[in-house]
Motif scaffolding. Structure first.
Motif, mmCIF file in Angstrom:
data_model
loop_
_atom_site.group_PDB
_atom_site.id
_atom_site.type_symbol
_atom_site.label_atom_id
_atom_site.label_comp_id
_atom_site.label_asym_id
_atom_site.label_seq_id
_atom_site.Cartn_x
_atom_site.Cartn_y
_atom_site.Cartn_z
ATOM 1 N N ILE A 161 15.325 -41.467 -2.406
ATOM 2 C CA ILE A 161 14.294 -40.882 -2.077
ATOM 3 C C ILE A 161 13.295 -41.332 -1.057
ATOM 4 N N LYS A 162 13.102 -42.864 -1.471
ATOM 5 C CA LYS A 162 12.239 -43.617 -0.628
ATOM 6 C C LYS A 162 12.834 -43.794 0.686
ATOM 7 N N THR A 163 14.131 -44.138 1.033
ATOM 8 C CA THR A 163 14.563 -44.147 2.184
ATOM 9 C C THR A 163 14.340 -43.128 3.198
ATOM 10 N N MET A 164 14.270 -41.884 2.451
ATOM 11 C CA MET A 164 13.822 -40.680 3.245
ATOM 12 C C MET A 164 12.342 -40.240 3.166
ATOM 13 N N GLY A 165 11.657 -41.079 2.802
ATOM 14 C CA GLY A 165 9.984 -40.851 2.923
ATOM 15 C C GLY A 165 9.437 -40.148 1.807
ATOM 16 N N PHE A 166 10.279 -39.982 0.810
ATOM 17 C CA PHE A 166 9.732 -39.314 -0.381
ATOM 18 C C PHE A 166 9.669 -40.018 -1.643
ATOM 19 N N ASP A 167 8.458 -39.788 -2.349
ATOM 20 C CA ASP A 167 8.279 -40.650 -3.510
ATOM 21 C C ASP A 167 7.832 -40.119 -4.771
ATOM 22 N N ASP A 168 8.390 -38.821 -5.047
ATOM 23 C CA ASP A 168 7.929 -37.926 -6.270
ATOM 24 C C ASP A 168 9.354 -37.735 -7.020
ATOM 25 N N LEU A 169 9.386 -38.457 -8.069
ATOM 26 C CA LEU A 169 10.557 -38.413 -9.035
ATOM 27 C C LEU A 169 10.040 -37.914 -10.316
ATOM 28 N N VAL A 170 10.671 -36.942 -11.038
ATOM 29 C CA VAL A 170 10.575 -36.602 -12.201
ATOM 30 C C VAL A 170 11.915 -36.492 -13.196
#
Length: 252
Positions: free
Chosen positions: A23-32
């Motif tokens: 997800i970081k490589t795609m510009g996201f950072d919200d993981l639950v």
């Protein structure tokens, strides 16, 4: 547009780390994480190694006991499958599905979007799938269709980034939303479903004592169709007419 990736009952620590990297490589950072196998999964050595530098995502990730706890600030849900048997044949490709999903959310204003992934062994539970607005399956080879959890998440994260306009579009959610007809929001769809349930009981098509899976299947049908506001009004008009005709027959 808030985007969250939710892993339900993940059993392999390495997949959590790889998911953070994906997800970081795609510009996201919200993981639950919902009820993972390891309480300390975010600090395990395998997790950190597979994250390959995405340790900030791991630090910000949350572990919760139930799916409800993972949905704060979330209004739109997407179920994802790693094996073909979960959702059946795809009705369209991931990009078409996700572009429509982005438009639906954008038309209702700034929204929170969550992508749900089930456990590696069992996938998603039916009751969790039924809560979602769309069910997404990645097309794969018929004779070898099982995807690794982190690989599936990477594909979905990429397609979602593209549906939002990629990294170069400054206001992608609005751009996508303006390109599509105004779709009914989730509250309108919930009202439509409740209206149809009452009318189906009224005409005797639905037995409340033995509903089986009629309403969850209708819910999936309505969400998959992604009706516009005008189409919801039409469908509710049909429901009213059905109920009125049934009442008229009883009064004769």
């Amino acid at each position: 547009m808030k985007t969250r990736f939710i892993l339900i009952q993940t059993s392999h620590a390495g997949n959590v780390g790889a998911a953070a990297r994906a997800i970081k490589t795609m510009g996201f950072d919200d993981l639950v994480l919902v009820d993972p196998r390891w309480d300390n999964v975010l600090r395990r050595e395998e997790t950190i190694q597979r994250a390959s530098g995405a340790t900030d995502v791991l630090r910000n990730a949350r572990i919760v006991a139930t799916l409800d706890e993972a949905l704060d600030g979330i209004t739109h849900l997407c179920a994802t499958a790693m094996v073909p048997r979960d959702f059946g044949p795809p009705t369209c490709g991931p990009r078409e599905h996700l572009s429509s999903f982005a438009a639906d959310a954008a038309s209702a204003g700034e929204q929170g979007i969550a992508f749900l992934f089930g456990s590696e062994r069992f996938g998603m539970r039916n009751e969790d799938v039924y809560r979602c607005h769309i069910a997404l399956r990645i097309p794969t080879a018929p004779d070898f269709g099982s995807l690794n959890l982190a690989a599936a998440l990477q594909v979905v994260a990429y397609e979602w980034r593209m549906a939002l306009g990629g990294f170069d579009a400054p206001d992608t959610s609005t751009a996508v939303g303006n390109a599509m007809p105004r779709r009914a929001d989730t509250q309108a769809l919930a009202g439509l479903l409740a209206h149809w349930e009452r009318s189906l009981v009224e005409i005797g098509f639905l037995d409340p004592a033995a509903p089986k899976k009629l309403m969850p299947r209708l819910q999936q049908l309505f969400y998959r169709a992604q009706p516009t506001e005008e189409e919801v009004h039409i469908l509710r008009g049909i429901a009213r007419t059905m109920a009125a005709a049934a009442a008229s027959d009883r009064n004769r």
